[in-house]
Design an enzyme around this catalytic site. Structure first.
Site, mmCIF file in Angstrom:
data_model
loop_
_atom_site.group_PDB
_atom_site.id
_atom_site.type_symbol
_atom_site.label_atom_id
_atom_site.label_comp_id
_atom_site.label_asym_id
_atom_site.label_seq_id
_atom_site.Cartn_x
_atom_site.Cartn_y
_atom_site.Cartn_z
ATOM 1 N NE ARG A 18 -5.788 -6.081 1.858
ATOM 2 C CZ ARG A 18 -4.278 -4.942 1.476
ATOM 3 N NH1 ARG A 18 -3.761 -4.367 2.818
ATOM 4 N NH2 ARG A 18 -4.915 -4.198 0.631
ATOM 5 C CG HIS A 43 -0.416 -3.556 -2.419
ATOM 6 N ND1 HIS A 43 -1.076 -3.770 -1.402
ATOM 7 C CD2 HIS A 43 0.563 -2.532 -2.051
ATOM 8 C CE1 HIS A 43 -0.465 -3.189 -0.040
ATOM 9 N NE2 HIS A 43 -0.210 -2.459 -0.496
ATOM 10 C CE1 TYR A 71 0.711 0.819 8.297
ATOM 11 C CE2 TYR A 71 -0.994 1.633 7.106
ATOM 12 C CZ TYR A 71 0.018 0.823 7.266
ATOM 13 O OH TYR A 71 0.041 -0.075 6.866
HETATM 14 C C1 GBH Z 1 0.272 1.472 3.250
HETATM 15 O O1 GBH Z 1 0.838 2.398 3.166
HETATM 16 C C2 GBH Z 1 0.449 0.748 2.423
HETATM 17 O O2 GBH Z 1 -0.387 -0.219 1.609
HETATM 18 C C3 GBH Z 1 1.819 -0.383 2.092
HETATM 19 O O3 GBH Z 1 1.977 -1.320 1.231
HETATM 20 C C4 GBH Z 1 3.134 0.213 2.823
HETATM 21 O O4 GBH Z 1 3.997 -0.586 3.312
HETATM 22 C C5 GBH Z 1 2.537 0.403 4.643
HETATM 23 O O5 GBH Z 1 1.499 0.878 4.626
HETATM 24 C C6 GBH Z 1 2.857 0.924 5.216
HETATM 25 O O6 GBH Z 1 3.752 2.138 5.155
HETATM 26 O O7 GBH Z 1 2.010 12.359 4.574
HETATM 27 O O8 GBH Z 1 0.829 12.193 3.013
HETATM 28 O O9 GBH Z 1 1.888 10.842 2.387
HETATM 29 C C7 GBH Z 1 0.823 4.296 3.305
HETATM 30 C C8 GBH Z 1 -0.333 4.495 4.159
HETATM 31 C C9 GBH Z 1 -1.258 6.814 3.551
HETATM 32 C C10 GBH Z 1 0.034 6.265 5.359
HETATM 33 C C11 GBH Z 1 -1.503 8.278 3.385
HETATM 34 C C12 GBH Z 1 1.077 8.159 5.244
HETATM 35 C C13 GBH Z 1 -0.163 9.520 4.823
HETATM 36 C C14 GBH Z 1 -0.480 10.934 3.811
HETATM 37 N N1 GBH Z 1 0.196 6.012 4.082
HETATM 38 N N2 GBH Z 1 -0.440 8.249 4.679
HETATM 39 S S1 GBH Z 1 1.221 11.518 3.614
#
Ligand code: GBH
Length: 464
Positions: A74, A118, A291
């Protein structure tokens, strides 16, 4: 055997995070070029100008995937390589790059899965308001159609917009991501426009490639409340769930926003909804990026340093949200049960409304160095991935239709506002020399793929 026989074992990356070659072959500037050139926005002043130089080293990277036995890759397509100004003027050298990448994947026996967007919006489109402006819809639809026309003969699976929540709320709400806006009105507008843009892109892609498999990719997180007898915590959790998960689940699969979302956002949302915006399309699949679960604790003062972000402004009160337990390099907790819970939840609560699911991202940042023996012993990553895969396995046995898993990320890369110090890869990258070294987790993942998950360590983990 819980993982289906043709389970799609993959890895993921994104264009701005790995490609580099930011000024090569006519590529135009995106909001991430602008943002990372702005002092103070990205850790250490890092940027994606060179990154992993994947633009030039994609053959080596594909060989690594092939050796690992990876079945699908992907990746994302950079809008400004194809249309440097975000209008309809093509840059053929950009199209040629993705032709080469896709052809090489196909001949390596790796299924290309393309994310259309993205986060690297052409800067000229941001200059007219970006995702907060409804005017984004037409250029996005045209771009998606062009991508499908050009690559849909070899790419069967397309993701539209990666993580619309992150894009809208971190890009336009907290300003932690490009374009760095801090306006709740704009974050809400961007959120709605991603739903409409997805629906329009879906139709545009199908109009030229009827057999393409199109789906959204959503970042999801369940709220974990400290005390379920505290009504404030329950309310905060419901609000968190509504603006993080349900906004898109309902918007995309039910064609409506919940009463809670409508009352939280009020006319900041309702005034944006035009006739037909929420007409549901028949998505072929749903991508879930996971995550961690988000902790919701007791009420705290409005200026508490670890209050839950966004909830305070939406709810009118703040709650404690500091993660507990062992944390990753990102400061994130480890909550494998949350992934399986989500997959089961959508199965039970949305039933036939949701298509087959894929976990389109899951992974963890740990900065494990090269040891004396020349290896990178990232046991903690193996343990994280193992437990999240067990959680998926458990969800499948509880009835969830999960067809694939994409580990984030194939290799260490530009971690947005965190720069290069946060390493999510199962392949280590030395950013001075561009040398790639497969970590122990990469070798472990190869075994997982080879045994279709049979070799996972079935240690005791709580799955509700
Ligand atoms: C993803 O985004 C991305 O798609 C990717 O590009 C990136 O490298 C990867 O994950 C690692 O970070 O604490 O309020 O910010 C991040 C995913 C979604 C993780 C929201 C943290 C919590 C909300 N994120 N999440 S907040």
């Amino acid at each position: 055997m819980p993982f289906p026989k043709d389970f799609l074992w993959g890895v993921a990356t994104a264009a701005y995070q790995v490609e580099g070659a930011a000024q090569t072959d006519g590529r135009g500037a995106s909001i991430w070029d602008t943002f990372s050139a702005t002092p103070g926005k990205v850790a250490n002043g890092d940027n994606g100008l060179i990154a992993n130089d994947h633009y030039h080293r994609y053959l080596e990277d594909i060989q690594i995937m092939k050796d690992m036995g990876v079945k699908a890759y992907r990746f994302s397509i950079s809008w400004t390589r194809l249309f440097p100004n975000g209008d309809d003027v093509r840059e053929e050298r950009g199209f040629d790059f993705y032709d080469r990448l896709i052809d090489a994947l196909v001949s390596a026996g790796i299924e290309p899965v393309a994310t259309i967007y993205h986060w690297d919006l052409p800067q000229p489109l941001e200059d007219i308001g970006g995702w907060a402006n409804r005017a984004i819809l037409e250029p996005f639809e045209n771009y998606a159609r062009a991508v499908a026309e050009a690559f849909g003969d070899r790419v069967s699976r397309f993701a539209t917009i990666n993580e619309p929540w992150v894009m809208s709320w971190l890009g336009y709400g907290s300003g932690v991501h490009a374009p760095g806006e801090t306006s709740f009105d704009k974050a809400i507008a961007a959120s709605h426009h991603t739903v409409v843009a997805h629906n329009r892109a879906y139709k545009a892609i199908k109009s030229v490639r009827p057999n393409a498999l199109v789906g959204p990719v959503l970042s999801q997180s369940q709220p974990d409340v400290d005390d379920i007898s505290d009504p404030k915590q329950l309310e905060a959790a419901a609000i968190f769930d509504a603006f993080t998960n349900l906004f898109w689940m309902d918007g995309l699969f039910k064609g409506e926003y919940s009463q809670r979302v409508l009352s939280l956002y009020g006319d900041r949302l309702s005034k944006l909804i035009h006739e037909g915006d929420l007409e549901v399309v028949k998505n072929d699949w749903l991508g879930v990026n996971f995550y961690f679960n988000t902790r919701i604790g007791h009420e705290v003062s409005a200026d508490h340093p670890s209050r839950a972000r966004f909830i305070d402004e939406l709810a009118g009160f703040a709650v404690e949200s500091q993660a507990v337990g062992t944390l990753t390099d990102m400061g994130w907790p480890i909550t494998p049960y949350g992934l399986g819970d989500l997959l089961v939840r959508w199965t039970r609560e949305y039933g036939d409304l949701i298509p087959p699911m894929f976990v389109t991202e899951n992974g963890v940042a740990y900065d494990d160095a090269l040891s004396m023996d020349g290896l990178i012993h990232d046991d903690r990553r193996v343990s994280y991935l193992n437990d999240h895969l067990l959680s998926i396995e458990s969800a499948i046995s509880r009835g969830a239709d999960v067809r694939g898993y994409f580990q984030w990320s194939l290799m260490d890369n530009f971690e947005w506002a965190e720069g290069f110090n946060k390493r999510f890869g199962i392949v280590h990258v030395d950013f001075d020399t561009q040398v790639r070294t497969v970590k122990e987790s990469g070798k472990w993942y190869a075994k997982v793929i080879e045994t279709n998950g049979e070799c996972l360590t079935k240690r005791f983990v709580k799955f509700s």
